[in-house]
Motif scaffolding. Structure first.
Motif, PDB file in Angstrom:
ATOM      1  N   ARG A   1       0.761  -1.219   0.027  1.00  0.00           N
ATOM      2  CA  ARG A   1      -0.177  -0.031  -0.153  1.00  0.00           C
ATOM      3  C   ARG A   1       0.950   1.225   0.019  1.00  0.00           C
ATOM      4  O   ARG A   1       0.567   2.403  -0.405  1.00  0.00           O
ATOM      5  CB  ARG A   1      -1.083  -0.127   1.293  1.00  0.00           C
TER       6      ARG A   1
ATOM      7  N   SER B   1      -8.068   1.142  -7.488  1.00  0.00           N
ATOM      8  CA  SER B   1      -8.401  -0.165  -6.783  1.00  0.00           C
ATOM      9  C   SER B   1      -7.846  -1.195  -5.961  1.00  0.00           C
ATOM     10  O   SER B   1      -8.143  -1.802  -5.287  1.00  0.00           O
ATOM     11  CB  SER B   1      -9.421  -0.900  -8.156  1.00  0.00           C
ATOM     12  N   TYR B   2      -6.554  -1.160  -6.260  1.00  0.00           N
ATOM     13  CA  TYR B   2      -5.554  -1.876  -5.692  1.00  0.00           C
ATOM     14  C   TYR B   2      -5.295  -1.508  -4.288  1.00  0.00           C
ATOM     15  O   TYR B   2      -5.094  -0.442  -3.999  1.00  0.00           O
ATOM     16  CB  TYR B   2      -4.119  -2.242  -6.550  1.00  0.00           C
ATOM     17  N   LEU B   3      -5.492  -2.490  -3.382  1.00  0.00           N
ATOM     18  CA  LEU B   3      -5.453  -2.473  -1.951  1.00  0.00           C
ATOM     19  C   LEU B   3      -6.304  -1.000  -1.451  1.00  0.00           C
ATOM     20  O   LEU B   3      -5.896  -0.428  -0.631  1.00  0.00           O
ATOM     21  CB  LEU B   3      -4.089  -1.970  -1.491  1.00  0.00           C
ATOM     22  N   ARG B   4      -7.511  -1.046  -2.242  1.00  0.00           N
ATOM     23  CA  ARG B   4      -8.299   0.349  -1.906  1.00  0.00           C
ATOM     24  C   ARG B   4      -7.673   1.413  -2.280  1.00  0.00           C
ATOM     25  O   ARG B   4      -8.230   2.623  -1.741  1.00  0.00           O
ATOM     26  CB  ARG B   4      -8.949  -0.047  -0.581  1.00  0.00           C
ATOM     27  N   GLY B   5      -6.638   1.619  -3.017  1.00  0.00           N
ATOM     28  CA  GLY B   5      -6.161   2.820  -3.577  1.00  0.00           C
ATOM     29  C   GLY B   5      -4.587   3.041  -2.992  1.00  0.00           C
ATOM     30  O   GLY B   5      -4.387   3.036  -1.856  1.00  0.00           O
TER      31      GLY B   5
ATOM     32  N   ALA C   1     -13.190   5.157 -11.586  1.00  0.00           N
ATOM     33  CA  ALA C   1     -13.325   5.934 -10.167  1.00  0.00           C
ATOM     34  C   ALA C   1     -12.618   7.252 -10.776  1.00  0.00           C
ATOM     35  O   ALA C   1     -11.787   7.440 -11.564  1.00  0.00           O
ATOM     36  CB  ALA C   1     -12.655   5.143  -9.325  1.00  0.00           C
TER      37      ALA C   1
ATOM     38  N   TRP D   1      -9.833   9.280  -9.441  1.00  0.00           N
ATOM     39  CA  TRP D   1      -8.685   8.973  -8.638  1.00  0.00           C
ATOM     40  C   TRP D   1      -7.330   9.926  -8.977  1.00  0.00           C
ATOM     41  O   TRP D   1      -6.661   9.826 -10.035  1.00  0.00           O
ATOM     42  CB  TRP D   1      -8.142   7.708  -8.506  1.00  0.00           C
TER      43      TRP D   1
END
Length: 350
Positions: A85, A107-111, A146, A148
């Protein structure tokens, strides 16, 4: 070199100038670098030398990478490599690759942190700034994604020197659009012989075009109002891309879509700006469209992201730099589609 400030809740800077890929720096480690298969090796190697990534992921070129299947595969590669993260994703390449990379980062590890280094004119003017990320569905463009924002944007103008001329002209559509909706001084500059890789007008024109989008997204990141104006010409453009299965490049579809939107604007009482959109089409020289009817594109227009429960809204112009949103009656859409097709026949007879 030019620096454009992008404000909002997560401010960042877009830099425009030569040599940026040779001096990329990020605060996070390690880094995953994502790039398309058709990117010249010289730009990949420069980014790798600057960033020393944990892994480099090659994805299909252009919109072939903007699928859920590719998205899932990239996520799996990051997971297998153990990107934490505290790491970052860097998107390198055209707008499709950076759209995908941003959605992966979101998306990866919720951002995780996201940085972008666009290498095409279209990517620099359109996709790089604003924080919109995502992929396509068979039902339409950019239906999954999304917001981001990146931590930084690096627009290395040296990368434009390897673009085919047709791809450079394709990318100019978004800069021209920014001239129509906000900064009319861009209209003549974009079509100037000095707006080219190495040309005297390139850096400042590019930076001014990016500044238009930066100002809009600073005020309206999540498209609650003003940001929708950046979609001028895109309602038909996305329909053309979908109905031709992405055979029409995005910037060329936008050029076609801007002329249609200019016709609709005039039909609903706005100034006649079609001389500008005709002139741009002649300058860009997009590939011819296949035979189409209004019925072919209508289902895709109906799924446009600006649609709401009351129907589809188009971005129109009362005059230069005076955009607004309006619903257009279907009989007007059909009539102006026929007129738009006739105009294209006049531009490219036979």
């Amino acid at each position: 070199m030019r620096r454009i400030e992008v404000g909002g809740a997560s401010p960042y800077v877009a830099q425009v100038g030569p040599g940026l890929l040779s001096r990329l720096t990020v605060s996070e480690t390690p880094v995953a670098l994502i790039h398309p298969a058709d990117l010249p090796a010289v730009w990949v190697e420069r980014a790798q030398a600057s960033l020393r990534p944990l892994l480099t992921v090659e994805v299909p070129a252009r919109d072939e990478c903007k699928t859920l299947e590719v998205f899932a595969d990239v996520l799996s590669q990051l997971a297998r490599a153990g990107l934490p993260r505290s790491g970052a994703v860097v998107g390198l390449g055209g707008g499709a690759a950076t759209d995908l990379a941003g959605f992966v980062a979101a998306s990866y590890l919720r951002g995780v942190a996201f940085y972008t280094a666009p290498t095409t004119l279209l990517g620099m003017v359109d996709a790089a700034v604003g924080g919109k990320t995502g992929v396509n569905l068979p039902e339409g463009k950019n239906l999954v994604g999304a917001f981001w924002p990146p931590r930084a944007v690096w627009c290395d103008t040296d990368a434009l020197t390897t673009l085919p001329e047709a791809v450079f002209r394709e990318g100019a559509a978004e800069a021209f659009k920014h001239g129509l909706i906000a900064d009319p001084s861009l209209l003549e500059r974009v079509a100037s012989p000095e707006f080219r890789p190495g040309g005297a007008l390139l850096e400042d024109t590019l930076a001014d075009a990016i500044a238009v989008k930066a100002g809009v997204v600073t005020r309206d990141l999540t498209e609650q109002g003003e940001r929708a104006y950046l979609n001028f010409g895109h309602t038909l453009a996305h329909a053309l891309e979908a109905v031709t299965h992405q055979a029409i490049p995005h910037g060329e579809a936008v050029a076609y879509g801007m002329h249609y939107a200019a016709r609709l604007s005039h039909a609903l009482g706005g100034a006649d700006l079609t001389r500008h959109t005709r002139a741009f089409l002649r300058w860009q020289r997009p590939q011819p469209l296949p035979p189409l009817t209004f019925g072919d594109v209508a289902p895709f227009i109906a799924r446009d992201k600006k649609a709401d429960s009351a129907g589809v809204r188009f971005v129109l112009l009362r005059n230069l730099a005076q955009p607004y949103l309006a619903r257009v009656p279907e009989d007007v859409l059909r009539r102006e589609f026929a007129g738009w097709q006739a105009d294209l026949g006049d531009l490219w007879p036979g």
